[in-house]
Design an enzyme around this catalytic site. Structure first.
Site, short mmCIF file in Angstrom:
data_model
loop_
_atom_site.label_atom_id
_atom_site.label_comp_id
_atom_site.label_asym_id
_atom_site.label_seq_id
_atom_site.Cartn_x
_atom_site.Cartn_y
_atom_site.Cartn_z
N MET A 1 0.85 -1.18 0.00
CA MET A 1 0.00 0.00 0.00
C MET A 1 0.89 1.24 0.00
O MET A 1 1.90 1.29 0.70
CB MET A 1 -0.98 0.02 1.15
CG MET A 1 -0.44 0.07 2.54
SD MET A 1 -1.82 0.20 3.71
CE MET A 1 -0.96 0.15 5.26
N TYR B 1 4.21 3.37 12.37
CA TYR B 1 3.50 3.23 11.10
C TYR B 1 2.05 2.80 11.26
O TYR B 1 1.63 2.41 12.33
CB TYR B 1 4.25 2.35 10.11
CG TYR B 1 4.60 0.92 10.43
CD1 TYR B 1 4.01 0.19 11.44
CD2 TYR B 1 5.55 0.26 9.64
CE1 TYR B 1 4.35 -1.12 11.68
CE2 TYR B 1 5.90 -1.06 9.86
CZ TYR B 1 5.30 -1.75 10.88
OH TYR B 1 5.64 -3.05 11.10
N GLU B 2 1.31 2.96 10.18
CA GLU B 2 -0.15 2.75 10.15
C GLU B 2 -0.88 3.71 11.09
O GLU B 2 -1.92 3.36 11.67
CB GLU B 2 -0.52 1.30 10.47
CG GLU B 2 0.19 0.27 9.64
CD GLU B 2 0.12 0.53 8.15
OE1 GLU B 2 -0.82 1.21 7.70
OE2 GLU B 2 1.03 0.09 7.43
N GLY B 3 -0.37 4.91 11.22
CA GLY B 3 -0.96 5.91 12.11
C GLY B 3 -0.25 5.91 13.44
O GLY B 3 -0.39 4.98 14.24
#
Length: 596
Positions: free
Chosen positions: A163, A439-441
């Site tokens: 992604m 990561y991922e927020g």
């Protein structure tokens, strides 16, 4: 060399006694997941992780990935063969739909195996994890043609996925992204721009890499309302076969603190041909399917690094001779006692162990809810499960990764100076665990998501359901003397959480900074109560198992002692979290910017 043994017995206790998996036999895929079958699957998966993935973790960290002159990437020695073994075993498609070549088994099993894989070798496990997330997004939002073109090969592991969100000038605020998409006139788009921090962005595992890319179509609105999602293959696909190289290239590999065995790339798009996924300008909606999957998977990574660091710390504490027990020599025949006799060492190890077992239970509970949300035919049951997922995702991501990193540091401390030396492997666990908080927020964003969006969503329906469930559990076990050590602290923690929630309702609407200043404390307060509830559920199951004369009595006794430690030594932190929340934001926001 570091050691790792997958906690299969602990998982089976959860699936057989705490959250009996057989109760879900009405859901598709569960009828084939009998306890015997599940144990066989997990045992085989554990073997792959222990014997193939784990031995490559330390050397893979030392070797890292190499970008070659032609832009290709070579992964550490042995990584491709390990990935091939993973693919050959059918693990990529374990919980994927049978219509696309998967086995259709519960997602819960895949989540459990993600823990094993991430403990054994986080960098290696990420290649498959990103692919599974990309598959989920394509299945939910891709057209039938897109799904048929890409998903079967990705389920088979022949192709992998990524992604692509982040750009050098925008991370959380994706409305600032500059990557553009220009219609080609044939239904496809020319994608141009540069993405950074792309995990598994280029490698030598698969014959094709399928990138999911956020970009803005020419003329689209500015901000997040003008973002679309595209599927952009490394090689163009014709009749299911990779053809010419697309305009996608790896510009460089990021120089990172950890996860060196994963190729985290700068990816350049130079008029690359891509196809729209879902609706124009609704790309974030589609990408969030993958991001939510990834956030739960990152929570798993936090637990995974805590678990493997703990196992190595315990092994070392039992072997390392240093000093004598405070009450006198525990092993008088030896020149010194092993350090596990010391109370502070035990406090440290029990803190990690108590977290690991509760975090694992929380993830299994949530994974089962995910299966209900996606597989149940009962609308009310699906809604309740979706509520749970929405509420627990930021908690699982934020709390489990914060504490997973803390625990990796605690485990490293058990080694003293040897923990600071790379050969012990403890430094790698600390370095690898650190990325999961980012990561991922980043975790501060997870806290704000919980407080700013999830608490009040649908009139607070999900939060009230959680409050009611925990309160009902305490009430049901109020008269059981063996459960008082669990229910009394849990009730106190729940009261602190409810008070903090009410404080936000009364003080954050008019002054949003109060929510921002207290969000991280609230997220951790919630996590303490959620894991405390898990310990209540596990204690109930352990007591009942012993009463029936079943299972390993010593293991159940250890379970109950670990749970009591959590309640006595960790749960009281709810009070300090509440105290921090209710101080508000005045002092936090009073400092002039130039005084920092």
């Amino acid at each position: 060399m570091p050691v790792y043994k997958a906690p299969v017995d602990d998982v089976m206790f959860l699936l057989n006694d705490v959250f009996p998996i057989e109760r879900h036999n009405n859901l598709p895929g569960f009828a084939d997941a009998s306890p015997e079958t599940v144990e066989a699957i997990l045992t085989e998966g554990a073997k792959l992780c222990e014997e193939v993935f784990a031995p490559l973790n330390l050397p893979g960290d030392q070797e890292g990935c190499v970008r070659n002159a032609d832009g290709s990437v070579t992964t550490p020695k042995g990584f491709k063969a390990a990935y091939d073994a993973y693919v050959a075993g059918g693990w990529m498609g374990l919980s994927m739909p049978e219509a696309f070549g998967g086995q259709g088994l519960p997602t819960t099993l895949n989540v459990i195996l993600q823990e094993f894989q991430s403990s054994a070798n986080l960098a290696l496990a990420m290649y498959a994890g990103l692919t599974q997330g990309a598959i989920a997004a394509l299945l939910q939002h891709g057209s039938e043609d897109v799904k048929q073109t890409y998903v079967p090969k990705m389920v088979a592991g022949t192709w992998t996925g990524t992604m692509n969100l982040t750009e050098s000038h925008c991370g959380t605020d994706l409305g600032l992204l500059k990557t553009k998409a220009v219609p080609n006139g044939d239904g496809s788009y020319a994608i141009s721009g540069t993405k950074i921090f792309i995990s598994s962005g280029e490698h030598d595992f698969a014959e094709n890499i399928i990138h999911l890319v956020l970009a803005r179509i020419e003329g689209a609105p500015q901000g997040t309302k003008g973002i679309s999602l595209f599927v952009v293959p490394k090689f163009s696909v014709s009749n299911g076969v990779p053809g010419e190289r697309n305009g996608v290239s790896c510009g460089s590999i990021e120089h990172k603190m950890g996860i060196h065995g994963n190729a985290t790339c700068v990816i350049n798009y130079d008029g690359a041909q891509g196809w729209l996924i879902g609706e124009e300008n609704r790309g974030l909606n589609a990408m969030f399917v993958m991001m939510n999957e990834a956030r739960l998977a990152v929570g798993v990574q936090g637990l995974a690094q805590s678990e493997v660091a703990y196992q190595n710390a315990v092994a070392y504490a039992k072997e390392r001779l240093q000093g004598r027990a405070l009450t006198g020599p525990a092993f008088p025949d030896k020149p010194a006692d092993p350090i596990i006799v010391h109370p502070d060492v035990r406090r440290t190890l029990l803190s990690i162990k108590a977290f690991n077992e509760a975090a694992r239970a929380l993830l299994v509970w949530t994974a089962l809810k995910s299966d209900v949300a996606h597989r149940s035919s009962d609308a009310a049951e699906r809604q309740a499960a979706e509520d749970h997922m929405g509420l627990m995702t930021p908690v699982a991501k934020g709390v489990l990764t914060d504490l997973g990193f803390d625990n990796a540091v605690k485990a490293q401390q058990m080694f003293g100076g040897h923990g600071y030396i790379e050969e012990s492997g403890m430094s790698q666990f600390v370095r690898d665990a650190r990325i999961a908080m980012i990561y991922e927020g980043a975790n501060g964003i997870q806290a704000m998501d919980l407080v700013g969006r999830k608490l009040g969503k649908d009139g607070g329906r999900a939060m009230m359901a959680f409050f009611n469930e925990v309160a009902a559990f305490c009430q049901q076990n109020a008269d059981d003397e063996g459960m008082i050590a669990f229910t009394a602290p849990l009730q106190k923690g729940l009261a602190d959480l409810q008070q903090a929630t009410m404080w936000f309702m009364q003080n954050a609407m008019a002054k949003p900074d109060n929510a921002g200043a207290g969000a991280t404390d609230y997220m951790h307060l919630f996590g303490l109560v959620a894991m405390g509830y898990m310990w209540g559920r596990m204690a109930r199951a352990a007591i009942d198992t012993k009463a029936r004369g079943e299972g390993d009595e010593a293991a159940m006794d250890a379970k109950l002692l670990t749970g009591r430690f959590y309640m006595e030594r960790l749960m009281p932190d709810t009070a300090s979290r509440l105290a921090c929340i209710t101080t508000g934001a005045d002092v936090t926001m009073a400092m002039p910017m130039e005084a920092f």
